[in-house]
Structures are given as C-alpha cells and as structure tokens.
Design a protein around this motif. Structure first.
Motif, PDB file in Angstrom:
ATOM      1  N   PHE A  16       0.827  -1.196   0.000  1.00  0.00           N
ATOM      2  CA  PHE A  16       0.000   0.000   0.000  1.00  0.00           C
ATOM      3  C   PHE A  16       0.867   1.254   0.000  1.00  0.00           C
ATOM      4  O   PHE A  16       2.063   1.213   0.330  1.00  0.00           O
ATOM      5  N   GLN A  17       0.214   2.345  -0.379  1.00  0.00           N
ATOM      6  CA  GLN A  17       0.850   3.658  -0.420  1.00  0.00           C
ATOM      7  C   GLN A  17       1.057   4.174   0.995  1.00  0.00           C
ATOM      8  O   GLN A  17       0.207   3.997   1.876  1.00  0.00           O
ATOM      9  N   ALA A  18       2.200   4.783   1.225  1.00  0.00           N
ATOM     10  CA  ALA A  18       2.471   5.361   2.541  1.00  0.00           C
ATOM     11  C   ALA A  18       1.539   6.529   2.802  1.00  0.00           C
ATOM     12  O   ALA A  18       1.122   7.247   1.888  1.00  0.00           O
ATOM     13  N   ASN A  19       1.177   6.693   4.056  1.00  0.00           N
ATOM     14  CA  ASN A  19       0.311   7.801   4.466  1.00  0.00           C
ATOM     15  C   ASN A  19       0.955   8.508   5.654  1.00  0.00           C
ATOM     16  O   ASN A  19       1.200   7.881   6.683  1.00  0.00           O
ATOM     17  N   PRO A  20       1.260   9.799   5.521  1.00  0.00           N
ATOM     18  CA  PRO A  20       0.942  10.685   4.389  1.00  0.00           C
ATOM     19  C   PRO A  20       1.875  10.455   3.207  1.00  0.00           C
ATOM     20  O   PRO A  20       2.967   9.890   3.347  1.00  0.00           O
ATOM     21  N   ALA A  21       1.394  10.891   2.050  1.00  0.00           N
ATOM     22  CA  ALA A  21       2.189  10.756   0.829  1.00  0.00           C
ATOM     23  C   ALA A  21       3.378  11.702   0.882  1.00  0.00           C
ATOM     24  O   ALA A  21       3.313  12.777   1.496  1.00  0.00           O
ATOM     25  N   PRO A  22       4.471  11.324   0.255  1.00  0.00           N
ATOM     26  CA  PRO A  22       5.635  12.219   0.229  1.00  0.00           C
ATOM     27  C   PRO A  22       5.337  13.503  -0.529  1.00  0.00           C
ATOM     28  O   PRO A  22       4.511  13.531  -1.444  1.00  0.00           O
ATOM     29  N   VAL A  23       6.022  14.567  -0.118  1.00  0.00           N
ATOM     30  CA  VAL A  23       5.818  15.885  -0.710  1.00  0.00           C
ATOM     31  C   VAL A  23       7.077  16.290  -1.441  1.00  0.00           C
ATOM     32  O   VAL A  23       8.176  16.285  -0.863  1.00  0.00           O
ATOM     33  N   SER A  24       6.914  16.631  -2.708  1.00  0.00           N
ATOM     34  CA  SER A  24       8.060  17.049  -3.516  1.00  0.00           C
ATOM     35  C   SER A  24       8.303  18.536  -3.322  1.00  0.00           C
ATOM     36  O   SER A  24       7.366  19.339  -3.400  1.00  0.00           O
ATOM     37  N   PRO A  25       9.547  18.937  -3.057  1.00  0.00           N
ATOM     38  CA  PRO A  25       9.832  20.373  -2.952  1.00  0.00           C
ATOM     39  C   PRO A  25       9.735  21.044  -4.306  1.00  0.00           C
ATOM     40  O   PRO A  25       9.840  20.399  -5.356  1.00  0.00           O
ATOM     41  N   SER A  26       9.519  22.343  -4.291  1.00  0.00           N
ATOM     42  CA  SER A  26       9.450  23.102  -5.533  1.00  0.00           C
ATOM     43  C   SER A  26      10.837  23.186  -6.135  1.00  0.00           C
ATOM     44  O   SER A  26      11.812  23.530  -5.464  1.00  0.00           O
ATOM     45  N   LEU A  27      10.934  22.849  -7.403  1.00  0.00           N
ATOM     46  CA  LEU A  27      12.215  22.841  -8.102  1.00  0.00           C
ATOM     47  C   LEU A  27      12.086  23.620  -9.389  1.00  0.00           C
ATOM     48  O   LEU A  27      11.014  23.697  -9.994  1.00  0.00           O
ATOM     49  N   SER A  28      13.191  24.162  -9.821  1.00  0.00           N
ATOM     50  CA  SER A  28      13.206  24.822 -11.128  1.00  0.00           C
ATOM     51  C   SER A  28      13.250  23.809 -12.245  1.00  0.00           C
ATOM     52  O   SER A  28      12.883  24.077 -13.366  1.00  0.00           O
ATOM     53  N   SER A  29      13.711  22.595 -11.930  1.00  0.00           N
ATOM     54  CA  SER A  29      13.787  21.547 -12.949  1.00  0.00           C
ATOM     55  C   SER A  29      13.542  20.218 -12.277  1.00  0.00           C
ATOM     56  O   SER A  29      14.177  19.885 -11.279  1.00  0.00           O
ATOM     57  N   ASP A  30      12.637  19.458 -12.829  1.00  0.00           N
ATOM     58  CA  ASP A  30      12.340  18.132 -12.290  1.00  0.00           C
ATOM     59  C   ASP A  30      13.357  17.096 -12.709  1.00  0.00           C
ATOM     60  O   ASP A  30      13.274  15.951 -12.299  1.00  0.00           O
ATOM     61  N   SER A  31      14.279  17.471 -13.553  1.00  0.00           N
ATOM     62  CA  SER A  31      15.259  16.505 -14.033  1.00  0.00           C
ATOM     63  C   SER A  31      16.436  16.365 -13.087  1.00  0.00           C
ATOM     64  O   SER A  31      17.365  15.635 -13.367  1.00  0.00           O
ATOM     65  N   GLN A  32      16.399  17.053 -11.937  1.00  0.00           N
ATOM     66  CA  GLN A  32      17.501  16.966 -10.995  1.00  0.00           C
ATOM     67  C   GLN A  32      17.246  15.799 -10.051  1.00  0.00           C
ATOM     68  O   GLN A  32      16.212  15.726  -9.401  1.00  0.00           O
ATOM     69  N   PHE A  33      18.198  14.878  -9.959  1.00  0.00           N
ATOM     70  CA  PHE A  33      18.053  13.703  -9.117  1.00  0.00           C
ATOM     71  C   PHE A  33      19.254  13.601  -8.169  1.00  0.00           C
ATOM     72  O   PHE A  33      19.849  12.555  -8.023  1.00  0.00           O
ATOM     73  N   SER A  34      19.622  14.669  -7.539  1.00  0.00           N
ATOM     74  CA  SER A  34      20.771  14.644  -6.650  1.00  0.00           C
ATOM     75  C   SER A  34      20.382  14.043  -5.306  1.00  0.00           C
ATOM     76  O   SER A  34      19.391  14.438  -4.695  1.00  0.00           O
ATOM     77  N   HIS A  35      21.146  13.069  -4.820  1.00  0.00           N
ATOM     78  CA  HIS A  35      20.855  12.441  -3.538  1.00  0.00           C
ATOM     79  C   HIS A  35      21.054  13.427  -2.390  1.00  0.00           C
ATOM     80  O   HIS A  35      20.540  13.212  -1.309  1.00  0.00           O
TER      81      HIS A  35
END
Length: 585
Positions: free
Chosen positions: A224-243
């Motif tokens: 099942f999906q985790a509750n609450p769902a994770p929240v994505s921070p606002s980014l200028s580009s969604d292509s950034q995947f920096s750990h």
C-alpha cells in the motif's frame, strides 16, 4: 569456580551407559545440579562423529534422569540445535527423515521395528516447537497416540480424527506386524515440532526414534501507499536527481505476515524510481519479527520503499515481490505511487493576433499539480480586471468586440494546499491596419465571390427561360383543348393575349386553288394586317371523319407545310366573322 569445573571425557559411543554413569558422578561431586549446566556439559563432550548423529528429544533433566533402557548403549543419529534434549535412536528402528509439509497437506510419519522381539505397544510422543524463538521454552511432551494388542489405538485430543495407525490394519504383538507408521490427514500449523516413536519390546524394553516436522504456513500479503504521501519540494527543474538535494521520504510499504518461515521481499521498480531510491539497500531488505504461535513462531516481514520525493515519481508503479517456500510462485502486489507537489502554471490561448473589433478570445490557466487546485484567481498586472471579461475558474473570456482597454498582462494564481503557483501572459489588442484589413477581408471576398456571380446569372436565366416556358405551356393547352383540323376549320392567332377564338368554317371562296382535297387548312389572321388571312396546309394526321381532338393530334397544332396570305374583301371578312360567330353560339 575451579572446584566446580568439570571436564567430561569424550562420549563413548560404544559404551554409552558407562559414560553416562561417570557423567552423573562428576556432576554430583562438583555439585552441578542445574539442568542447563549438565545438559551443556554433555553436549560439549560429544565427539564430531557422535554429534552429527544426535537428535533432540527430552529436556536436559528428563534426559539425565532416564532409565537404564533409555541410556542403553544405542546409536545416536542426529542433532537439533533449537531443542534442549537428546534422543537416543536405536538402529533397529526405521524412521522417516525430517519432514517439511505445507499447512493442509497429508503427513506420513514412518516408524518400523526391524528386529525379532515381540512388540507390546507402539507410542508416539509429540514435543511441540517453542512458540517463539529461543530462549522461549518448549511445551511439555504430549502422548500423541498409542497402539496395543489389548486396547487398540488411542489418540490425544489435538490429533483425534486426523491421526491413524498404519499398523491398525492388523494386530501387533508376537504374531502381529511391527509397523508403527502414523498418518495425519491434515497438517496444522500447531503440529510443528519433534515426534518420538517408541517401540515397547518384550523382554528387551523400549526403543526410540525421533524426527522433526516443520509445517510451512504461507503468508498474507499487502502492499500500500504510505500515508501521508511524500511531498516534492518546488524545483526549477524536475530533471535533478541529486541524492544530496532531498530528504528521503517513505513512499510505499509491503508486508507479508503470518508466515513460517519468514518471507523474503524485494521491489521491482521502473527506471525513474530506480534513480530516486534513497539508498541502494533500503526498501529491499525486509525487517522480520516473530509472532507467538503453537508449533513454532509465525513471522512478519515488512519492507519499506524510501524515495527522494519528486513529482516525476507521481503515478509510477512499484511492484512488491514476495517469495516463500509455501508459495508455488512469487506473489506480486503493485502500488501506484502518489506524490504531492506544488502547482506548475502556464497561461495559453493568446496567439498574438487579436485586433480591435475582433471576435473575442479565451485565456486558459493550465495547471500541473497534486492535488489539483480548486480555486483560480485571475488578475491584471498594475490594474483591475476590465468590464469586458468573464471568469470561469480556469478560463478567462475576453468578450467581443475586442477593445484596446482589454490589453494588458493577465495573471493566473492557484493554490493546492501544498504550494502556490502563478503565470501570466501579455495580451495586445491592436488597431486593424489597411493591409491587415485587406488580409482579413480577402477570405470574405473569396466567400462572397460565388454569390456575386451566381445571383445575376440566376435572374438572367430566369428571364430567358420564363417566356419560353410560358409559350410551350400555352401551346400545350391549345393542343389539349383544340380540334383536329379539317379543310373547313379555321384557327385564329394563338399568340394574342385574348383567349383563342373558336374554330371557324373556311369559306369556299378562301380555299386556295392549288390545295388538294385530302389536306386540312388552318386559317390564321395575318399579324398586323386586318384585311388578310394566312392559310397553312398541314399533313392530314386526323382522319377526315374525326371532329374531336385525339392524343396524337400534336401535328394539328404545328406549323403547316406551306402557307398562303389571302387578301380579304369586305364580304369575305363579313362571311368569316359570321362563321366564327355561329360557332360561339
């Protein structure tokens, strides 16, 4: 502690009874009375060859207090680390190897005596597995079933109705069988543990053998999906995947519970999710915890999938794969991930070609967010919204006709509870220049050109066709209502506006001298000449005796083969007039 130290010699497999007697003496001299201490001293004294052939049967106290028959020099065959006892197994007993079955399956516990002594009784004893892992103690032994020549077979309550003896098909004893094989019709999860087969012989005594029964229990699985769902921070580009950019968030959970032994869990992820996994091993190594249960503990395996929260993970599928020995194939559970993120907004609809007095336009507020926004706010930069606009949530209507006052920068602002977003667009309403007006009017001229040509042509054709149609119509009427011509018939001009005069007899004085008698003459007044008539000779399509028009008399109304203009004198005009008048009456 030095005085209590015990150093037992290595176990004498050939003289087990003597060795146990020496061990008891050592324990008494050193005042070692604890069961666990004595048990571990005995195990430590087993040599490699003996330890490989030892099986657990009783607890340590029962083992050390065994009778001489129990401690007789018998061969030790296997060992079970999770129990606290040893089993002495005689090599004259044939017994099954350890058995592994799935809950609900049938079980056969083989135990047969291969000697020649008389069998007085067969007994099965059951030592249930500990409900929790060590150091949880095991329950006391239970007399599971007995078989004797005098009393037949008897079974304890947990096994009654499920257990039968194979030897019950025939008597045991001096002349009977030596088979103590036990059948269980249905294995239950509480049946896991050690089973001891005891043959009571006369006059030798008892022989023992034991085996382990493990009952596999398939897991219950949920993902099942985790509750609450994770929240994505606002980014200028969604292509950034920096750990280093994000704090990992719990995205999904997979559990397999009520299983024996523990289940294994791993995740199968899409390429996008693989790039977002917070740690290489996190989410792939389940946490295992036991649950107390008769016949051995049940296990809960839990795997958590942690990801870097990013809007690209929203809507992706993560598959939980569970493996277990009781399952024929792996079980897969799919989780559609949900990630919350702030709105991304853009405004569309303006194409750069809106002009004064134009037909109006629409601006659309396009939003990508989770959850979607419910309220849209439209504003005009540095000014209020003009009167010529209408708001419909995500749509702003600029009403026709467009005016210069509608120009400006329009902005759409949205809020979805996670964050806010806005976007704007510059709208220009320009005056229509002559060149532009010509460009706009050109399609209109193209559309109106067919109408401008077709309308006059229609009226011209109508003016030409209408008189001809009327002429033919009048001729058809004259043919339908007229008589077939004879040499004495006269027809007046059919082209006058007055109704055609009736047929008049041709005066003999007007007949041409060169006409044959078989022709019929038609007399027409000469147009514009009141003192002459035209005589036309036509083919005799009507028989001389017909006086009524027929369907085939069309030739009577056609022009003749020849015509004659005959001057009329006053008497002749008078005669012709009287002839026509007599027919009117």
């Amino acid at each position: 502690m030095a005085n209590n130290a015990v150093k037992l010699p290595e176990f004498w497999e050939a003289q087990a009874e003597v060795w146990f007697a020496q061990a008891k003496a050592q324990f008494q001299l050193r005042r070692i009375t604890g069961d666990a201490s004595r048990y571990y001293h005995v195990v430590a004294a087993l040599g490699p060859s003996t330890a490989a052939r030892v099986v657990c049967l009783h607890n340590a106290e029962e083992f050390l207090k065994s009778s001489s028959y129990d401690c007789a020099p018998q061969k030790l065959i296997t060992m079970e680390h999770s129990s606290s006892a040893l089993i002495l197994v005689d090599e004259q007993l044939e017994i099954s190897d350890d058995i592994v079955v799935t809950e609900g399956e049938q079980v056969t516990l083989i135990c047969r005596y291969k000697g020649n002594d008389s069998v007085s009784q067969v007994t099965w004893r059951f030592l249930a597995a500990a409900p929790l892992p060590p150091p949880e103690p095991r329950p006391p032994p239970l007399a599971l079933a007995t078989l004797s020549p005098l009393y037949g077979s008897n079974f304890a309550v947990p096994f009654d109705g499920r257990a039968t003896f194979e030897g019950s098909q025939g008597p045991i004893g001096p002349s009977g069988g030596r088979d103590g094989t036990l059948h269980l019709s249905e294995a239950r999860r509480a049946d896991g543990g050690t089973y001891i087969c005891v043959f009571t012989l006369f006059p030798r005594g008892g022989l023992r053998a034991g085996l382990e029964l493990q009952v596999l229990v398939p897991p219950q699985i949920s993902a099942f999906q985790a509750n609450p769902a994770p929240v994505s921070p606002s980014l200028s580009s969604d292509s950034q995947f920096s750990h280093k950019t994000f704090t990992p968030a719990l995205a999904a959970i997979c559990e397999a519970w009520g299983a024996r032994p523990p289940s294994t869990i791993h995740w199968r992820l899409s390429t996008i999710l693989e790039r977002l996994v917070a740690q290489p091993n996190l989410g792939h190594s389940p946490v295992v915890s036991p649950q107390s249960s008769p016949g051995g503990p049940l296990w809960v395996s839990r795997s958590e999938l942690w990801l870097q929260p990013n809007r690209t993970a929203h809507g992706q599928n993560a598959t939980c794969v569970v493996s277990h020995p009781a399952l024929i194939t792996d079980v897969e559970k799919e989780v559609n991930l949900r990630v919350l993120y702030a709105p991304e907004v853009r405004v569309e609809g303006y194409d750069g070609s809106w002009y004064v007095n134009g037909p109006g336009g629409k601006l659309h507020c396009m939003v990508d967010s989770n959850p979607p926004p419910s309220v849209f706010t439209w504003t005009r930069m540095n000014d209020t919204l003009p009167a010529g606009v209408r708001l419909h949530n995500a749509t702003l209507d600029l009403l026709a006709p467009l005016t210069p006052e509608l120009a400006g920068t329009y902005q759409c602002h949205v809020d979805n509870g996670v964050g806010e977003g806005q976007a704007g667009i510059q709208v220009n309403i320009e005056a229509l220049e002559s060149s532009a007006a010509d460009q706009l009017a050109f399609p209109v001229r193209l559309l109106s050109l067919p109408f401008a040509v077709a309308l006059p042509a229609f009226f011209i054709i109508l003016c030409l066709f209408l008189p001809v149609a009327l002429w033919f119509r009048r001729r058809r009427q004259r043919r339908r209502h007229g008589h077939c011509a004879s040499d004495n018939d006269v027809y007046f001009d059919g082209f006058t506006t007055a109704p055609p005069p009736p047929i008049s007899r041709v005066p003999p004085s007007l007949k041409p001298h060169n006409t044959d008698g078989d022709r019929f003459m038609i007399v027409y007044p000469s147009p514009g000449r009141g003192d002459t008539v035209s005589l036309a000779a036509i083919p005799p399509v009507c028989s001389p005796g017909e006086r009524e028009p027929q369907r085939h008399d069309m030739f009577c109304a056609m022009g003749g083969l020849s015509s004659h203009h005959v001057p009329l004198s006053l008497p002749q005009r008078h005669e012709l007039s009287q002839s026509a008048g007599s027919l009117r009456h």
